[in-house]
Write a protein that holds these residues in place. Structure first.
Motif, short mmCIF file in Angstrom:
data_model
loop_
_atom_site.label_atom_id
_atom_site.label_comp_id
_atom_site.label_asym_id
_atom_site.label_seq_id
_atom_site.Cartn_x
_atom_site.Cartn_y
_atom_site.Cartn_z
N ARG A 91 0.83 -1.21 0.00
CA ARG A 91 0.00 0.00 0.00
C ARG A 91 0.87 1.26 0.00
NH1 ARG A 91 -4.69 2.49 0.81
NH2 ARG A 91 -4.86 4.17 2.33
N ILE A 92 1.91 1.27 0.81
CA ILE A 92 2.79 2.44 0.87
C ILE A 92 3.49 2.66 -0.46
CG2 ILE A 92 4.91 3.35 1.92
CD1 ILE A 92 3.98 2.05 4.55
N GLU A 93 3.94 1.56 -1.09
CA GLU A 93 4.60 1.68 -2.39
C GLU A 93 3.64 2.27 -3.43
OE1 GLU A 93 5.86 -2.31 -3.07
OE2 GLU A 93 7.81 -2.03 -2.06
N GLN A 94 2.37 1.84 -3.38
CA GLN A 94 1.39 2.38 -4.31
C GLN A 94 1.12 3.85 -4.05
OE1 GLN A 94 0.08 0.54 -7.00
NE2 GLN A 94 1.77 -0.73 -6.27
N LEU A 95 1.08 4.25 -2.79
CA LEU A 95 0.87 5.65 -2.44
C LEU A 95 2.05 6.51 -2.90
CD1 LEU A 95 -0.65 5.23 1.13
CD2 LEU A 95 -1.82 6.20 -0.85
N ILE A 96 3.27 5.98 -2.75
CA ILE A 96 4.46 6.71 -3.22
C ILE A 96 4.41 6.90 -4.72
CG2 ILE A 96 6.97 6.58 -3.49
CD1 ILE A 96 7.03 5.16 -0.73
N ASP A 97 4.07 5.82 -5.44
CA ASP A 97 3.96 5.92 -6.91
C ASP A 97 2.89 6.94 -7.30
OD1 ASP A 97 5.92 4.04 -7.21
OD2 ASP A 97 4.54 2.36 -7.61
N ASN A 98 1.78 6.93 -6.57
CA ASN A 98 0.70 7.87 -6.87
C ASN A 98 1.15 9.31 -6.62
OD1 ASN A 98 -1.91 9.47 -6.05
ND2 ASN A 98 -2.63 7.67 -7.18
N ALA A 99 1.89 9.51 -5.52
CA ALA A 99 2.39 10.85 -5.21
C ALA A 99 3.37 11.33 -6.29
CB ALA A 99 3.06 10.86 -3.84
N ARG A 100 4.20 10.42 -6.79
CA ARG A 100 5.15 10.78 -7.84
C ARG A 100 4.44 11.13 -9.14
NH1 ARG A 100 9.51 6.05 -6.30
NH2 ARG A 100 10.76 7.30 -4.84
N MET A 101 3.38 10.38 -9.47
CA MET A 101 2.61 10.70 -10.66
C MET A 101 1.98 12.09 -10.54
SD MET A 101 0.58 7.32 -12.08
CE MET A 101 -0.48 7.21 -10.64
N THR A 102 1.48 12.39 -9.34
CA THR A 102 0.87 13.69 -9.12
C THR A 102 1.92 14.80 -9.19
OG1 THR A 102 -0.79 12.64 -7.71
CG2 THR A 102 -0.59 15.02 -7.55
N GLN A 103 3.10 14.51 -8.66
CA GLN A 103 4.20 15.48 -8.74
C GLN A 103 4.58 15.75 -10.19
OE1 GLN A 103 8.12 14.18 -7.32
NE2 GLN A 103 8.26 16.09 -6.14
N ASP A 104 4.64 14.70 -10.99
CA ASP A 104 4.95 14.86 -12.41
C ASP A 104 3.85 15.66 -13.11
OD1 ASP A 104 7.25 13.39 -12.08
OD2 ASP A 104 6.38 11.52 -12.80
N GLU A 105 2.61 15.43 -12.72
CA GLU A 105 1.50 16.17 -13.32
C GLU A 105 1.63 17.67 -13.04
OE1 GLU A 105 -3.38 15.93 -13.30
OE2 GLU A 105 -2.29 15.82 -11.40
N LEU A 106 2.02 18.00 -11.82
CA LEU A 106 2.13 19.40 -11.43
C LEU A 106 3.25 20.12 -12.16
CD1 LEU A 106 1.59 19.01 -7.57
CD2 LEU A 106 -0.03 19.95 -9.23
N SER A 107 4.26 19.35 -12.60
CA SER A 107 5.41 19.97 -13.27
C SER A 107 5.38 19.81 -14.78
CB SER A 107 6.71 19.38 -12.72
OG SER A 107 6.76 17.98 -12.96
N SER A 108 4.24 19.31 -15.32
CA SER A 108 4.14 19.11 -16.76
C SER A 108 2.71 19.38 -17.21
CB SER A 108 4.56 17.69 -17.14
OG SER A 108 3.61 16.76 -16.66
N ASP A 109 2.49 19.21 -18.50
CA ASP A 109 1.15 19.42 -19.06
C ASP A 109 0.33 18.13 -19.09
OD1 ASP A 109 1.72 22.11 -19.51
OD2 ASP A 109 2.57 21.71 -21.51
N GLN A 110 0.94 17.05 -18.64
CA GLN A 110 0.25 15.76 -18.69
C GLN A 110 -0.73 15.64 -17.53
OE1 GLN A 110 2.86 12.41 -18.73
NE2 GLN A 110 1.20 10.90 -18.96
N LEU A 111 -1.99 15.38 -17.83
CA LEU A 111 -3.02 15.28 -16.81
C LEU A 111 -3.30 13.83 -16.46
CD1 LEU A 111 -5.60 17.96 -18.06
CD2 LEU A 111 -3.94 18.18 -16.21
N LEU A 112 -3.53 13.58 -15.18
CA LEU A 112 -3.93 12.26 -14.73
C LEU A 112 -5.43 12.10 -14.88
CD1 LEU A 112 -1.97 11.94 -11.34
CD2 LEU A 112 -1.35 10.93 -13.54
N SER A 113 -5.85 10.88 -15.15
CA SER A 113 -7.29 10.60 -15.12
C SER A 113 -7.71 10.48 -13.66
CB SER A 113 -7.60 9.29 -15.86
OG SER A 113 -7.07 8.19 -15.14
N ASN A 114 -8.99 10.63 -13.40
CA ASN A 114 -9.47 10.50 -12.02
C ASN A 114 -9.23 9.10 -11.48
OD1 ASN A 114 -10.35 13.14 -11.64
ND2 ASN A 114 -12.31 12.73 -12.63
#
Length: 264
Positions: A91-114
């Motif tokens: 679960r923690i590994e999945q949360l870390i991956d999710n946080a990294r995806m969100t971090q990448d979204e904030l620094s780029s134009d790529q949007l995450l799906s809900n």
């Protein structure tokens, strides 16, 4: 014997915590001197370790009391600790991956799906169920399974009868039963993972080794045994007591391991 300050230093807890555990009858010192000093034994420290494992997994002190005061089997409990910690790690590994995806979204134009945005939060870690630490009343006997399999020669290798090992002594068969049930419970707790996940395949390697202690188990035999477990109600009924749908999931996981052995 250890004084309370020594136990606190060894275990990394506060003296106040140990006093509290004593006051609520969770862990009382083996001895109290005439000076009212608390003295703890090695057995007390072993109990403290179990309490800290359960606390780390999110159990409340009230729940821990109920678990410890029930028919607590330390060996079985350690297997459950490992299973729940593996789930927590995942679960923690999945949360870390999710946080990294969100971090990448904030620094780029790529949007995450809900779906991507909330994917990690759908994985629940619910360790507050006391029955997780209660051994199942009906255990699967791998010895009986293997004896039944002798009659299913059509699903085994042609050489099965020639490679069967001599039957083990009773105490070893009991050990095999315990390990088989540990594996079934462990795999049941990992059913949220794909069958080829590392944690699942680690248990399959242990299961293959376990069966090989009774027979010269081949990858083909292991695969066919998986089919028998899923398709024959004599096996599926008992295996599924560890988790609904476990026999089908176990089949998939065993197939993955058998394929890996054949291509090794």
């Amino acid at each position: 014997m250890y004084k309370v300050q020594e136990v606190a230093k060894i275990a990394g807890v506060s003296v106040r915590t140990l006093h509290h555990y004593d006051s609520i009858d969770l862990m009382k010192p083996s001895n109290k001197g005439s000076n009212r000093y608390r003295y703890y034994s090695d057995e007390d420290l072993k109990l403290l370790q179990q309490i800290l494992f359960l606390k780390e997994l999110g159990f409340s002190l009230k729940k821990i009391q109920e678990i410890i005061k029930s028919d607590y089997d330390t060996e079985y409990a350690m297997a459950r600790h490992i299973e729940l910690l593996e789930q927590k790690k995942f679960r923690i590994e999945q949360l870390i991956d999710n946080a990294r995806m969100t971090q990448d979204e904030l620094s780029s134009d790529q949007l995450l799906s809900n779906e991507q945005r909330f994917s990690a939060f759908s994985i629940r870690h619910t360790p507050d169920r006391i029955d997780l630490y209660q051994k199942p009343e009906i255990e699967v006997s791998v010895k009986e399974d293997l004896e039944n399999i002798k009659d299913e020669t059509s699903v085994l290798d042609d050489s099965a009868s020639e490679t069967a090992k001599p039957e083990k002594e009773a105490e070893n068969l009991e050990e095999i039963d315990r390990e088989a049930n540990r594996i079934y419970s462990a795999v049941a707790s990992l059913m949220h993972l794909p069958a080829d996940a590392l944690a699942v395949q680690k248990e399959m390697a242990a299961y293959y080794h376990l069966l090989d202690r009774f027979y010269e188990c081949t990858p083909k035999m292991f695969r066919n045994l998986a089919n028998l477990y899923a398709n024959d109600s004599r096996f599926s009924r008992t295996i599924d007591q560890h988790g609904e749908g476990l026999s089908d999931y176990l089949k998939d996981a065993m197939h993955v391991h058998a394929d890996a052995l054949q291509h090794a």
